[in-house]
Design an enzyme around this catalytic site. Structure first.
Site, PDB file in Angstrom:
ATOM      1  N   ASP A 168       0.845  -1.201   0.000  1.00 14.83           N
ATOM      2  CA  ASP A 168       0.000   0.000   0.000  1.00 14.83           C
ATOM      3  C   ASP A 168       0.881   1.254   0.000  1.00 14.83           C
ATOM      4  O   ASP A 168       1.865   1.306   0.740  1.00 14.83           O
ATOM      5  CB  ASP A 168      -0.853   0.103   1.276  1.00 14.83           C
ATOM      6  CG  ASP A 168      -1.715  -1.112   1.556  1.00 14.83           C
ATOM      7  OD1 ASP A 168      -1.383  -2.213   1.090  1.00 14.83           O
ATOM      8  OD2 ASP A 168      -2.721  -0.947   2.266  1.00 14.83           O
ATOM      9  N   ASP A 213      -0.562  -2.940  -4.236  1.00 14.70           N
ATOM     10  CA  ASP A 213      -1.754  -2.970  -3.377  1.00 14.70           C
ATOM     11  C   ASP A 213      -2.386  -1.585  -3.460  1.00 14.70           C
ATOM     12  O   ASP A 213      -2.138  -0.858  -4.424  1.00 14.70           O
ATOM     13  CB  ASP A 213      -1.389  -3.416  -1.951  1.00 14.70           C
ATOM     14  CG  ASP A 213      -2.585  -4.043  -1.215  1.00 14.70           C
ATOM     15  OD1 ASP A 213      -3.699  -3.487  -1.306  1.00 14.70           O
ATOM     16  OD2 ASP A 213      -2.416  -5.078  -0.554  1.00 14.70           O
ATOM     17  N   ASP A 214      -3.187  -1.199  -2.453  1.00 16.53           N
ATOM     18  CA  ASP A 214      -3.899   0.063  -2.559  1.00 16.53           C
ATOM     19  C   ASP A 214      -2.958   1.245  -2.787  1.00 16.53           C
ATOM     20  O   ASP A 214      -1.917   1.358  -2.138  1.00 16.53           O
ATOM     21  CB  ASP A 214      -4.693   0.328  -1.271  1.00 16.53           C
ATOM     22  CG  ASP A 214      -5.792  -0.699  -1.068  1.00 16.53           C
ATOM     23  OD1 ASP A 214      -6.607  -0.886  -1.979  1.00 16.53           O
ATOM     24  OD2 ASP A 214      -5.814  -1.319   0.015  1.00 16.53           O
ATOM     25  N   HIS A 245      -4.072  -1.833  -6.414  1.00 13.61           N
ATOM     26  CA  HIS A 245      -5.460  -2.219  -6.168  1.00 13.61           C
ATOM     27  C   HIS A 245      -6.426  -1.054  -6.173  1.00 13.61           C
ATOM     28  O   HIS A 245      -7.593  -1.230  -5.842  1.00 13.61           O
ATOM     29  CB  HIS A 245      -5.573  -2.970  -4.830  1.00 13.61           C
ATOM     30  CG  HIS A 245      -4.891  -4.303  -4.832  1.00 13.61           C
ATOM     31  ND1 HIS A 245      -4.844  -5.112  -3.718  1.00 13.61           N
ATOM     32  CD2 HIS A 245      -4.226  -4.970  -5.809  1.00 13.61           C
ATOM     33  CE1 HIS A 245      -4.176  -6.226  -4.011  1.00 13.61           C
ATOM     34  NE2 HIS A 245      -3.787  -6.161  -5.271  1.00 13.61           N
ATOM     35  N   ARG A 293     -12.821   1.816  -4.844  1.00 16.44           N
ATOM     36  CA  ARG A 293     -13.267   0.706  -3.989  1.00 16.44           C
ATOM     37  C   ARG A 293     -13.652   1.190  -2.597  1.00 16.44           C
ATOM     38  O   ARG A 293     -12.928   1.956  -1.967  1.00 16.44           O
ATOM     39  CB  ARG A 293     -12.126  -0.309  -3.881  1.00 16.44           C
ATOM     40  CG  ARG A 293     -12.347  -1.399  -2.851  1.00 16.44           C
ATOM     41  CD  ARG A 293     -11.532  -2.612  -3.165  1.00 16.44           C
ATOM     42  NE  ARG A 293     -10.128  -2.464  -2.787  1.00 16.44           N
ATOM     43  CZ  ARG A 293      -9.328  -3.513  -2.579  1.00 16.44           C
ATOM     44  NH1 ARG A 293      -9.792  -4.744  -2.720  1.00 16.44           N
ATOM     45  NH2 ARG A 293      -8.077  -3.325  -2.235  1.00 16.44           N
ATOM     46  N   LYS A 330     -14.880  -0.818   0.942  1.00 18.57           N
ATOM     47  CA  LYS A 330     -15.226  -2.110   1.547  1.00 18.57           C
ATOM     48  C   LYS A 330     -15.405  -1.936   3.047  1.00 18.57           C
ATOM     49  O   LYS A 330     -14.612  -1.259   3.710  1.00 18.57           O
ATOM     50  CB  LYS A 330     -14.191  -3.187   1.212  1.00 18.57           C
ATOM     51  CG  LYS A 330     -12.763  -2.758   1.359  1.00 18.57           C
ATOM     52  CD  LYS A 330     -11.779  -3.843   0.918  1.00 18.57           C
ATOM     53  CE  LYS A 330     -10.359  -3.378   1.107  1.00 18.57           C
ATOM     54  NZ  LYS A 330      -9.329  -4.376   1.047  1.00 18.57           N
TER      55      LYS A 330
END
Ligand code: NAG
Ligand code: NAG
Length: 377
Positions: free
Chosen positions: A196, A217-218, A239, A272, A274
């Site tokens: 990240d 990743d993010d 991501h 995104r 979540k």
């Protein structure tokens, strides 16, 4: 104990008075001066422990070609108010399996900068095994920007973080501008994972502008916090721009986020949100505006309330409602075996959404549930 502390205090005060120049008649030194000592000019260090030891004696700290010994933090915590820290040349880190962080900075009105041509090389390849923080070697986190107030981190050039990059926690009024992280050496099998770029928690008044990120990743993950602004970002290989997962931590409220004018390419996801299955919390007043997607392999936009232990369960719950969401000008393309938009909400747990998105190229999902009025799947 008490008397030992007291005499240490008196000794300290005595030392201060003794060291002071002949006092001007009107300026008797105050006792508080001991902790707000204004410090002398610029100091250049080529050794991490010397820099840490002398960090409150210099108003500008130049960290020049520092090789940080394995298993130690380049410790720039508790700096004097108004200190400037400049990374110069190559900053590198010895190998050890440990949690890190490799660098930690805290204080008020702190300025962190990079000199022309500098690089902070996390030397990630020594740790990478494709498992990130889910197993394999224990990998040190890269940079704690914790408890930084009214501060800025500008123009850092970072390569190859072992695992997560910047951890922004308990920070207020912090600007991170023009930060480059190039973890692309970790693309491919057994490479970087959970890298990240920016993880934000329990912070308010955070601006991340003009970031240029290549990772796995993010690009951004906000777990909690208020008044958070991400703009002008270029994110690739990872991501996407994420809120969450929200829930199950000590702070589970995200309120007042604007993510805008950014591009996401060659990534699993674009936009995104979540939230965690069976947890409680809130996600409120979040705007994604003018986001351009390309080469997205999984979901262009994904909003789901079903995460458990880092994975979706397919079974959404209602304890972390997502309210006041604006999707305004999220556009671009998903790969043909990806999904354009996926929305999985618990019954009544997503409301008050404004939606303007144009995502194409992938499949349309037939598994969306409780999609609020205005949005479409
Ligand atoms: C949008 O972001 C780019 C960097 O990707 C920047 O050059 C540009 O000035 C930004 N535009 C606005 C309107 O903020
Ligand atoms: C929503 O969040 C933005 C960004 O933090 C803030 O400027 C705005 O005032 C918030 N709106 C409301 C209604 O609180």
């Amino acid at each position: 104990m008490v008397s030992a502390r007291l005499s240490a205090l008196l000794l300290g005060a005595g030392a201060l008075v003794a060291a002071a120049p002949a006092p001007a008649p009107t300026a008797a030194p105050k006792l508080e001066d001991r902790s707000t000592k204004t410090s002398s000019g610029s100091c250049t260090f080529t050794d991490a422990s010397a820099a840490s030891k002398s960090k409150t004696s210099c108003s500008t700290i130049v960290l020049s070609d520092i090789a940080v010994p394995s298993g130690t933090t380049l410790d720039m915590t508790k700096l004097n108010d108004g200190t400037t820290v400049i990374f110069e040349g190559t900053t590198s880190f010895g190998y050890k399996e440990w949690e890190g962080p490799l660098i930690s900075v805290s204080g008020t009105k702190i300025t962190v900068q990079g000199a022309d041509g500098h690089v902070i090389d996390g030397n990630g390849a020594k740790w990478w095994d494709g498992k990130g923080s889910n197993g394999g070697t224990t990998k040190p986190k890269f940079f704690y920007a914790h408890s930084l107030k009214q501060s800025s981190i500008t123009g850092l050039n970072v390569k190859n973080t072992p695992v997560q990059g910047f951890s922004i926690n308990s920070a207020t009024d912090l600007v991170l501008d023009s930060i480059t992280i190039d973890n692309s050496d970790g693309d491919g099998d057994d490479g970087g994972h959970n890298t990240d770029a920016f993880d934000v928690g329990s912070s308010s008044g955070i601006t991340i502008s003009n970031a240029n990120i290549k990772n796995q990743d993010d690009c951004l993950a906000i777990n909690s916090g208020t008044n958070i602004h991400f703009t002008g970002g270029t994110c690739s290989g990872g991501h996407g721009l994420s809120i969450g997962s929200v829930g199950g931590r000590s702070n589970n409220d995200v309120d007042g986020v604007v993510i805008e004018n950014s591009s996401i390419s060659d990534s699993q996801n674009g936009v995104r949100i979540k939230t965690v299955y069976d947890a409680t919390g809130t996600v409120n007043n979040v705007t994604y505006k003018d986001i351009t997607l390309s080469g997205i392999t999984k979901y262009g936009i994904v909003i789901e309330q079903d995460y458990e232990n880092g994975s979706p369960t397919g079974d959404p719950t209602t304890g972390v409602p997502i309210t006041g969401l604006t999707i305004d000008g999220v556009k671009g393309t998903v790969e043909s075996d990806g999904t354009n938009i996926y929305i999985l909400c618990g019954d009544g747990a997503c409301s008050d959404w404004d939606w303007s998105a144009s995502v194409s190229g992938g499949e349309s999902s037939s598994d969306c549930s409780n999609v609020p009025t205005g949005a479409s799947c």
